[in-house]
Design a protein around this motif. Sequence first.
Motif, PDB file in Angstrom:
ATOM      1  N   HIS A  97       0.861  -1.194   0.000  1.00  0.00           N
ATOM      2  CA  HIS A  97       0.000   0.000   0.000  1.00  0.00           C
ATOM      3  C   HIS A  97       0.885   1.228   0.000  1.00  0.00           C
ATOM      4  O   HIS A  97       2.024   1.190   0.464  1.00  0.00           O
ATOM      5  CB  HIS A  97      -0.896   0.004   1.243  1.00  0.00           C
ATOM      6  N   CYS A 106      -1.086   4.771  -0.277  1.00  0.00           N
ATOM      7  CA  CYS A 106      -1.930   5.868   0.229  1.00  0.00           C
ATOM      8  C   CYS A 106      -2.646   5.508   1.516  1.00  0.00           C
ATOM      9  O   CYS A 106      -3.239   6.376   2.144  1.00  0.00           O
ATOM     10  CB  CYS A 106      -2.904   6.340  -0.839  1.00  0.00           C
ATOM     11  N   TYR A 107      -2.599   4.241   1.910  1.00  0.00           N
ATOM     12  CA  TYR A 107      -3.244   3.851   3.170  1.00  0.00           C
ATOM     13  C   TYR A 107      -2.347   4.205   4.352  1.00  0.00           C
ATOM     14  O   TYR A 107      -1.130   4.017   4.305  1.00  0.00           O
ATOM     15  CB  TYR A 107      -3.523   2.338   3.186  1.00  0.00           C
ATOM     16  N   GLY A 157      -7.990   5.230  -1.086  1.00  0.00           N
ATOM     17  CA  GLY A 157      -8.270   4.359  -2.228  1.00  0.00           C
ATOM     18  C   GLY A 157      -7.756   4.863  -3.555  1.00  0.00           C
ATOM     19  O   GLY A 157      -8.335   4.570  -4.600  1.00  0.00           O
ATOM     20  N   CYS A 182      -4.142   4.864  -4.702  1.00  0.00           N
ATOM     21  CA  CYS A 182      -2.933   4.307  -5.353  1.00  0.00           C
ATOM     22  C   CYS A 182      -3.181   2.935  -5.961  1.00  0.00           C
ATOM     23  O   CYS A 182      -2.498   2.541  -6.885  1.00  0.00           O
ATOM     24  CB  CYS A 182      -1.772   4.251  -4.367  1.00  0.00           C
ATOM     25  N   LYS A 183      -4.112   2.204  -5.427  1.00  0.00           N
ATOM     26  CA  LYS A 183      -4.523   0.873  -5.904  1.00  0.00           C
ATOM     27  C   LYS A 183      -3.456  -0.213  -5.705  1.00  0.00           C
ATOM     28  O   LYS A 183      -3.612  -1.331  -6.201  1.00  0.00           O
ATOM     29  CB  LYS A 183      -4.951   0.897  -7.398  1.00  0.00           C
ATOM     30  N   CYS A 209      -2.945  -1.730  -3.095  1.00  0.00           N
ATOM     31  CA  CYS A 209      -3.495  -2.731  -2.169  1.00  0.00           C
ATOM     32  C   CYS A 209      -4.576  -3.581  -2.819  1.00  0.00           C
ATOM     33  O   CYS A 209      -5.297  -4.292  -2.121  1.00  0.00           O
ATOM     34  CB  CYS A 209      -4.042  -2.029  -0.936  1.00  0.00           C
ATOM     35  N   CYS A 256      -7.958  -1.452   1.094  1.00  0.00           N
ATOM     36  CA  CYS A 256      -8.004  -0.413   2.132  1.00  0.00           C
ATOM     37  C   CYS A 256      -9.387   0.212   2.256  1.00  0.00           C
ATOM     38  O   CYS A 256      -9.670   0.897   3.235  1.00  0.00           O
ATOM     39  CB  CYS A 256      -6.952   0.660   1.872  1.00  0.00           C
TER      40      CYS A 256
END
Length: 252
Positions: A35, A37-38, A46, A48-49, A51, A78
């Motif tokens: 991850h 952005c989490y 949600g 950057c993707k 995760c 996330c």
Amino acid sequence: MSDPKTFFLDEEEIPFEEGQTIIQAALSAGKFIPHLCYHPEFKPHGSCKLCTVRIDSRTVTTEDGQSVKIPGRAAASCTTPAQEGQHVESEVPEILDLRRTLVQMLLVEGNHYCPSCEKSGKCMLQGLAYDLGVMDPHFPQYFSKREVDASHPDVLLDFNRCILCELCVRASAEVDKKNVFALSGRGNTKHLICNSESGKLGDTNLAATDKAANVCPVGVILHKRHGFEVPYGQRRFDIAPISDNPVQYAPV
Ligand code: FES
């Protein structure tokens, strides 16, 4: 007391509490899901993707006896709540390929020159690239033109490395209550800005101790006079891969 609810992550049973997302439950159980952005202290974003996982794939048998896998839905772990009995795939070739591609796209979109970056060895983007086995950028380098802002006495901004995760934006708004940072523009002109009349960081009220000044997962927000305090080779992802460190993943 009732048994904890569980779901399956790559066939391993993971307990979760009602309201937890897949990534929250996985990280609490010591299972790393990549991850950027989490961050546990902020609302999921949600964006950057990295995760992304696949949920509830199933195998069916065709009339001629062949087993065919029907892929489940892809979702950002996330922002997706964990659900009882769910089957989640994370470390599978298709998802790992997707994550590699996302990292490659981020690497060419900004100007990431790891050998000269003082965040090297503790940069989450670089750490994920190593962990995912990214060996080359694959895509042509974009060579975006971005500035460095050295106007603040204690903090330097190198926009060349921004991945638009908005962690600094969220930290400044939600924790510091200062709204020092924001994103501006759309599509490939989207970029990080400082909320001051001059647009310079030095004209904001950011303090080096603010959450926003200490949350960047890459090498955008740097503290002056502290670069290279820990030599290359001794930094967190030099010592152990990012995936070995699922809980203490917050950037330093
Ligand atoms: Fe989930 Fe970025 S960490 S989308």
